[in-house]
Design an enzyme around this catalytic site. Sequence first.
Site, PDB file in Angstrom:
ATOM      1  N   ASP A 385       0.818  -1.189   0.051  1.00 38.27           N
ATOM      2  CA  ASP A 385       0.055   0.072   0.097  1.00 38.27           C
ATOM      3  C   ASP A 385       1.027   1.141  -0.188  1.00 38.27           C
ATOM      4  O   ASP A 385       1.629   1.366   0.993  1.00 38.27           O
ATOM      5  CB  ASP A 385      -0.875  -0.043   1.116  1.00 38.27           C
ATOM      6  CG  ASP A 385      -2.022   1.008   1.214  1.00 38.27           C
ATOM      7  OD1 ASP A 385      -1.898   2.023   0.289  1.00 38.27           O
ATOM      8  OD2 ASP A 385      -2.967   0.820   2.012  1.00 38.27           O
ATOM      9  N   ARG A 387      -0.069   4.428  -0.125  1.00 34.82           N
ATOM     10  CA  ARG A 387      -0.828   5.760   0.042  1.00 34.82           C
ATOM     11  C   ARG A 387      -0.289   6.466   1.322  1.00 34.82           C
ATOM     12  O   ARG A 387       0.141   5.770   2.116  1.00 34.82           O
ATOM     13  CB  ARG A 387      -2.322   5.527   0.230  1.00 34.82           C
ATOM     14  CG  ARG A 387      -3.000   5.025  -1.147  1.00 34.82           C
ATOM     15  CD  ARG A 387      -4.521   4.626  -0.564  1.00 34.82           C
ATOM     16  NE  ARG A 387      -4.471   3.222   0.156  1.00 34.82           N
ATOM     17  CZ  ARG A 387      -5.685   2.585   0.351  1.00 34.82           C
ATOM     18  NH1 ARG A 387      -6.774   3.025   0.085  1.00 34.82           N
ATOM     19  NH2 ARG A 387      -5.338   1.538   0.978  1.00 34.82           N
TER      20      ARG A 387
END
Length: 453
Positions: A385, A387
């Site tokens: 991930d 983000r």
Amino acid sequence: MRRLEPQAAAEGRQPHADRGRGARPPAEQQRLGRSRPPFPPCAEAPPHLVELPFARPHQERSRAAARPYVGDQGRRRPGRVPRGARGLPQLAEAFRPRAARHRVRDVSSGRDVARAVDALRRGWPVTIDGTAFLAVETADEGALGAFDAEAPADLLISGPRAVTLKLANQRDAVPTAPVRIARMPWIDLAEAVAIADPARDLASPLKGPFRACPPPAGAAAAIQLTRLAGLLPALFAGGVAGEDSLQLASEVIAAAVHEPTVTIASRARLPIAEAEKAEIVAFRSTGDPAEHVALLIGQPSGAPPLVRLHSECLTGDVLGSLKCDCGPQLEGAVRAIAESGWGILLYLRQEGRGIGLINKLRAYALQDQGFDTVDANLRLGFGDDERSFAVAARMLEALGQDEVRLLTNNPRKVAGLEAAGIRVRERVPLKRGLNPHNQAYLDTKRRRSGHEL
Ligand SMILES: Nc1nc2c(ncn2[C@@H]2O[C@H](COP(=O)(O)OP(=O)(O)OP(=O)(O)O)[C@@H](O)[C@H]2O)c(=O)[nH]1
Ligand SMILES: [Zn+2]
């Protein structure tokens, strides 16, 4: 791992020892007027061949666990967010931007990051901390020829991709750090693309010989930029960038990503099917070139708003893909916020958990080869991930909110927002959209990414 030693290594000498860094002209012969930092040669290690593994589930799990989660790197800055700004009676007041609270930053640094992203997408070199980089995916023969003018530039790949290629940590490097591959004569542009793009692994499962070396200055920031540009995380490194190439410091890139500044660019009333009283607010951020938006639904009640951070998913949100749960989650979140009477949907342009649409589609192609959603990202050279939720925190602040009830099943979102200075009073589950096509995907999110599903 099966390691195949090439003939030259077995004989104790390097193949093509006359090429690569050793062939660089002495410093005094380099073009005048260019200040380039020393680009250390790769130490003489025996190059080796690599046979790539396919679709062995979870083989890279330990690497995923070792990678720091980007959202956790934000820091709560004492006194930065004054409390008590909540519960304002009028929408206009509640949503008034709090310019005075924003830290004053050199906005030109954010612009430089956007320019650098643009340059990489167009196949132009950028210089970071004195090292020149050219993205592999967008380079053409002409650009690479100019970049290689003094000597063949080396190849830089991300840590996770280096793990797949069995090149990580060869020299006691940080396991997640990018790895520089000495430019052997066989690594032309097409071969560099094949090294960078795992979709081509099936076609050429035996790769090498490689010699890995420690990364040059600016390497991690350069990999970060390719991600922001939605490109494969691989660059040529250490070539000739030209006098007019963009020059950046890696701290500027890190600050833009982890401590972005946002400004409200525009806002308008936007009645929607679920709530006639709604307003859309569009932001610009120094952290990326994307236009993030907030949908403000209902009337502020004085209580912390029900908030959803929704990361863009073109395939799920717009095309009705059954591979994920994004479409139903988006619909469900808007409905839940409308029913609660007051809340905010942040629509974050973080397609593919931050790796961009094209890379997400590459991840889908890898999933069709048997990799799960986590391993597909790792094989592409990204973290599970990518983000950062710092941008969401700044958007909420700009809307006058520093305390929320968060609609999510993902504890990383809670941690990321809290680390960036927003208090999460409550996590509200959002379970929607299970179907036979996304069962395995959701299982993986629960098992490997800690989602509370
Ligand atoms: N890289 C990658 N991204 C995916 C894949 N499937 C969906 N996505 C992306 O994952 C993101 C989904 O994010 P969200 O639904 O906001 O968040 P979440 O992490 O699932 O957490 P929740 O708040 O519990 O929904 C979107 O950006 C999708 O494009 C995949 O297989 N690979
Ligand atoms: Zn999706």
